[in-house]
Design a protein around this motif. Structure first.
Motif, PDB file in Angstrom:
ATOM      1  N   PRO A 195      27.559  46.059  60.052  1.00 24.01           N
ATOM      2  CA  PRO A 195      27.095  45.616  61.126  1.00 24.01           C
ATOM      3  C   PRO A 195      26.838  43.995  61.595  1.00 24.01           C
ATOM      4  CG  PRO A 195      25.809  47.401  60.526  1.00 24.01           C
ATOM      5  CD  PRO A 195      26.760  46.760  59.336  1.00 24.01           C
ATOM      6  N   ALA A 196      27.103  43.361  60.414  1.00 25.48           N
ATOM      7  CA  ALA A 196      26.400  41.719  60.601  1.00 25.48           C
ATOM      8  C   ALA A 196      27.656  41.364  61.568  1.00 25.48           C
ATOM      9  CB  ALA A 196      26.976  41.271  59.417  1.00 25.48           C
ATOM     10  N   ARG A 197      27.115  40.222  62.551  1.00 21.32           N
ATOM     11  CA  ARG A 197      27.574  39.611  63.366  1.00 21.32           C
ATOM     12  C   ARG A 197      27.640  37.973  62.848  1.00 21.32           C
ATOM     13  NH1 ARG A 197      28.098  42.199  68.398  1.00 21.32           N
ATOM     14  NH2 ARG A 197      28.733  40.409  69.263  1.00 21.32           N
ATOM     15  N   VAL A 198      28.991  37.603  62.739  1.00 21.28           N
ATOM     16  CA  VAL A 198      29.212  36.306  62.082  1.00 21.28           C
ATOM     17  C   VAL A 198      29.475  35.165  62.986  1.00 21.28           C
ATOM     18  CG1 VAL A 198      30.416  34.914  60.305  1.00 21.28           C
ATOM     19  CG2 VAL A 198      29.893  37.427  59.734  1.00 21.28           C
ATOM     20  N   ARG A 199      29.090  34.099  63.192  1.00 17.03           N
ATOM     21  CA  ARG A 199      29.421  33.016  63.972  1.00 17.03           C
ATOM     22  C   ARG A 199      29.926  31.857  63.083  1.00 17.03           C
ATOM     23  NH1 ARG A 199      28.113  30.955  69.373  1.00 17.03           N
ATOM     24  NH2 ARG A 199      28.567  28.729  69.337  1.00 17.03           N
ATOM     25  N   PHE A 200      31.110  31.270  63.462  1.00 11.82           N
ATOM     26  CA  PHE A 200      31.495  30.082  63.033  1.00 11.82           C
ATOM     27  C   PHE A 200      31.314  28.947  64.092  1.00 11.82           C
ATOM     28  CE2 PHE A 200      34.052  33.195  60.598  1.00 11.82           C
ATOM     29  CZ  PHE A 200      33.857  32.773  59.335  1.00 11.82           C
ATOM     30  N   ASP A 201      30.616  27.694  63.782  1.00 15.09           N
ATOM     31  CA  ASP A 201      30.506  26.749  64.621  1.00 15.09           C
ATOM     32  C   ASP A 201      31.369  25.540  64.168  1.00 15.09           C
ATOM     33  OD1 ASP A 201      28.864  27.476  67.145  1.00 15.09           O
ATOM     34  OD2 ASP A 201      27.623  27.968  65.509  1.00 15.09           O
ATOM     35  N   VAL A 202      32.439  25.077  64.718  1.00 16.21           N
ATOM     36  CA  VAL A 202      33.343  23.920  64.308  1.00 16.21           C
ATOM     37  C   VAL A 202      32.634  22.712  64.432  1.00 16.21           C
ATOM     38  CG1 VAL A 202      35.383  22.549  64.566  1.00 16.21           C
ATOM     39  CG2 VAL A 202      35.309  25.254  64.707  1.00 16.21           C
ATOM     40  N   LEU A 203      32.123  21.995  63.528  1.00 19.37           N
ATOM     41  CA  LEU A 203      31.623  20.574  63.525  1.00 19.37           C
ATOM     42  C   LEU A 203      32.475  19.545  63.627  1.00 19.37           C
ATOM     43  CD1 LEU A 203      29.198  21.117  60.745  1.00 19.37           C
ATOM     44  CD2 LEU A 203      28.625  21.728  63.016  1.00 19.37           C
ATOM     45  N   ASP A 204      32.464  18.693  64.576  1.00 20.79           N
ATOM     46  CA  ASP A 204      33.420  17.642  64.786  1.00 20.79           C
ATOM     47  C   ASP A 204      35.068  18.149  65.090  1.00 20.79           C
ATOM     48  OD1 ASP A 204      34.390  14.991  65.123  1.00 20.79           O
ATOM     49  OD2 ASP A 204      34.353  14.446  62.890  1.00 20.79           O
ATOM     50  N   PRO A 205      35.233  18.878  66.191  1.00 23.59           N
ATOM     51  CA  PRO A 205      36.482  19.480  66.688  1.00 23.59           C
ATOM     52  C   PRO A 205      37.360  18.395  66.998  1.00 23.59           C
ATOM     53  CG  PRO A 205      34.839  20.052  68.431  1.00 23.59           C
ATOM     54  CD  PRO A 205      33.735  19.545  66.996  1.00 23.59           C
ATOM     55  N   GLY A 206      36.837  17.271  67.578  1.00 23.52           N
ATOM     56  CA  GLY A 206      37.765  16.422  67.971  1.00 23.52           C
ATOM     57  C   GLY A 206      38.566  15.542  66.611  1.00 23.52           C
ATOM     58  N   LYS A 207      38.088  15.494  65.904  1.00 20.20           N
ATOM     59  CA  LYS A 207      38.400  14.836  64.621  1.00 20.20           C
ATOM     60  C   LYS A 207      39.043  15.848  63.635  1.00 20.20           C
ATOM     61  CE  LYS A 207      37.288  11.528  60.933  1.00 20.20           C
ATOM     62  NZ  LYS A 207      36.353  10.677  60.031  1.00 20.20           N
ATOM     63  N   ARG A 208      38.271  16.987  63.739  1.00 19.41           N
ATOM     64  CA  ARG A 208      38.985  18.014  62.626  1.00 19.41           C
ATOM     65  C   ARG A 208      39.117  19.191  63.284  1.00 19.41           C
ATOM     66  NH1 ARG A 208      36.878  16.499  57.288  1.00 19.41           N
ATOM     67  NH2 ARG A 208      35.408  14.364  57.426  1.00 19.41           N
ATOM     68  N   PRO A 209      40.255  19.462  64.145  1.00 16.95           N
ATOM     69  CA  PRO A 209      40.473  20.410  64.974  1.00 16.95           C
ATOM     70  C   PRO A 209      40.772  21.653  63.990  1.00 16.95           C
ATOM     71  CG  PRO A 209      42.377  19.157  64.776  1.00 16.95           C
ATOM     72  CD  PRO A 209      41.315  18.555  63.981  1.00 16.95           C
ATOM     73  N   MET A 210      40.180  23.055  64.537  1.00 19.88           N
ATOM     74  CA  MET A 210      40.605  24.278  63.888  1.00 19.88           C
ATOM     75  C   MET A 210      41.248  25.282  65.029  1.00 19.88           C
ATOM     76  SD  MET A 210      37.383  24.935  61.318  1.00 19.88           S
ATOM     77  CE  MET A 210      38.706  25.929  60.399  1.00 19.88           C
ATOM     78  N   MET A 211      41.738  26.257  64.203  1.00 27.27           N
ATOM     79  CA  MET A 211      42.006  27.256  64.861  1.00 27.27           C
ATOM     80  C   MET A 211      41.707  28.564  64.657  1.00 27.27           C
ATOM     81  SD  MET A 211      46.309  27.435  63.596  1.00 27.27           S
ATOM     82  CE  MET A 211      46.826  28.778  64.239  1.00 27.27           C
ATOM     83  N   ALA A 212      41.780  29.527  65.305  1.00 23.64           N
ATOM     84  CA  ALA A 212      41.257  31.093  64.825  1.00 23.64           C
ATOM     85  C   ALA A 212      42.608  31.942  64.864  1.00 23.64           C
ATOM     86  CB  ALA A 212      40.119  31.508  65.745  1.00 23.64           C
ATOM     87  N   GLU A 213      42.613  32.897  64.017  1.00 23.47           N
ATOM     88  CA  GLU A 213      43.627  33.915  64.096  1.00 23.47           C
ATOM     89  C   GLU A 213      42.834  35.343  63.715  1.00 23.47           C
ATOM     90  OE1 GLU A 213      46.846  33.313  61.438  1.00 23.47           O
ATOM     91  OE2 GLU A 213      47.615  32.185  62.579  1.00 23.47           O
ATOM     92  N   ALA A 214      43.172  36.408  64.576  1.00 23.36           N
ATOM     93  CA  ALA A 214      42.923  37.766  64.488  1.00 23.36           C
ATOM     94  C   ALA A 214      44.267  38.468  64.152  1.00 23.36           C
ATOM     95  CB  ALA A 214      42.250  38.233  65.681  1.00 23.36           C
ATOM     96  N   ASP A 215      44.530  38.846  62.806  1.00 22.27           N
ATOM     97  CA  ASP A 215      45.757  39.551  62.548  1.00 22.27           C
ATOM     98  C   ASP A 215      46.990  38.736  62.989  1.00 22.27           C
ATOM     99  OD1 ASP A 215      44.388  41.472  61.043  1.00 22.27           O
ATOM    100  OD2 ASP A 215      44.551  43.081  62.569  1.00 22.27           O
ATOM    101  N   SER A 216      46.912  37.275  62.870  1.00 19.68           N
ATOM    102  CA  SER A 216      48.031  36.283  63.269  1.00 19.68           C
ATOM    103  C   SER A 216      48.312  36.184  64.687  1.00 19.68           C
ATOM    104  CB  SER A 216      49.485  37.273  62.707  1.00 19.68           C
ATOM    105  OG  SER A 216      49.386  37.236  61.228  1.00 19.68           O
ATOM    106  N   ARG A 217      47.195  36.730  65.346  1.00 30.07           N
ATOM    107  CA  ARG A 217      47.099  36.238  66.960  1.00 30.07           C
ATOM    108  C   ARG A 217      46.156  35.030  66.940  1.00 30.07           C
ATOM    109  NH1 ARG A 217      47.742  41.763  66.792  1.00 30.07           N
ATOM    110  NH2 ARG A 217      48.963  42.684  68.742  1.00 30.07           N
TER     111      ARG A 217
END
Length: 255
Positions: A195-217
């Motif tokens: 039941p845990a709820r996990v949150r990722f916060d991207v630190l410095d998204p301008g310099k270090r951009p990130m993408m997220a994928e849910a089963d390749s979406r």
């Protein structure tokens, strides 16, 4: 006399899967998915995930036959005695993850993942993430190529390749796994209650951009991603007796 199940055959675009579709529908007929007793997916694991996503509103279990490569979620391909195999098959139930990703421009994208939700760096520099579980910050900064949350069903996929643990299907846990963690050194992740709820916060998204994928979406340019089990959705998978997910998980750990 037991009535033969009504079967809806679905196949990937691969020629070998399309050939199997033609032979099986000629032999056993073809039912619409909405009126079928069981859906038979012909392809590999990727097509099985696609099928589960597209048929989640249909109350029929899915039986996969491998016409792909690895086929971890699939049964052995055999055209004989299919109705008997379907009747004797054992059922495994899994819940997907729901991903809620917020982008730099403020837009929010929601997707479901049967295997895993992944955070991946989208630039040349390592990513910097803050990780919270159930509203409490558990890691102020993770420097890495990425991180993922995996279900038991997906624990032998990307999670396993990233050196995450294999989870028994019946276990009420999720795997949180880092990819190429730089700081903390060699941090391999954590096991979390389902039941845990996990949150990722991207630190410095301008310099270090990130993408997220849910089963390749994929969702690009994310600033935060929340992940939680969606217990309201149940995916029913069928496996030949003695060859279910539990057995396959054990085999993966001893081969």
């Amino acid at each position: 006399m037991t009535t033969a199940p009504r079967i809806a055959f679905l196949a990937s675009e691969a020629p070998v899967a399309q050939e199997a579709l033609a032979r099986l529908t000629t032999r056993y007929g073809q039912e619409a998915p909405t009126s079928a007793d069981v859906i038979v997916a012909l392809g590999g694991d990727g097509f099985m995930l696609q099928t589960l996503h597209s048929t989640m509103q249909i109350d029929a279990p899915t039986y996969g036959m491998n016409r792909g490569t690895v086929g971890f979620l699939m049964n052995e391909y055999c055209e004989d005695d299919l109705p008997d195999r379907l009747t004797a098959a054992e059922e495994a139930v899994t819940n997907p993850l729901r991903m809620r990703a917020t982008r730099v421009d403020g837009t929010v994208v929601e997707e479901l993942a049967i295997n895993e939700v992944s955070m991946l760096r989208a630039g040349p520099q390592a990513a910097r993430l803050r990780i919270s579980v159930d509203g409490k910050v558990r890691m102020e900064e993770l420097v890495c190529d990425g991180a993922l949350v995996s279900t038991p069903a997906g624990s032998t996929a990307y999670n396993y390749s990233a050196h995450g643990p294999i989870l028994p299907i019946g276990s009420d846990v999720l795997a949180l796994t880092a990819m190429s963690a730089f700081r903390p050194r060699r941090w391999r992740g954590a096991l979390l209650p389902k039941p845990a709820r996990v949150r990722f916060d991207v630190l410095d998204p301008g310099k270090r951009p990130m993408m997220a994928e849910a089963d390749s979406r994929s969702v690009r340019d994310v600033v935060s991603v929340e992940v939680a089990t969606d217990a309201s959705i149940c995916h029913r998978l069928l496996f030949d007796p003695g060859h279910g997910l539990e057995e396959r998980l054990l085999q993966e750990q001893f081969t």
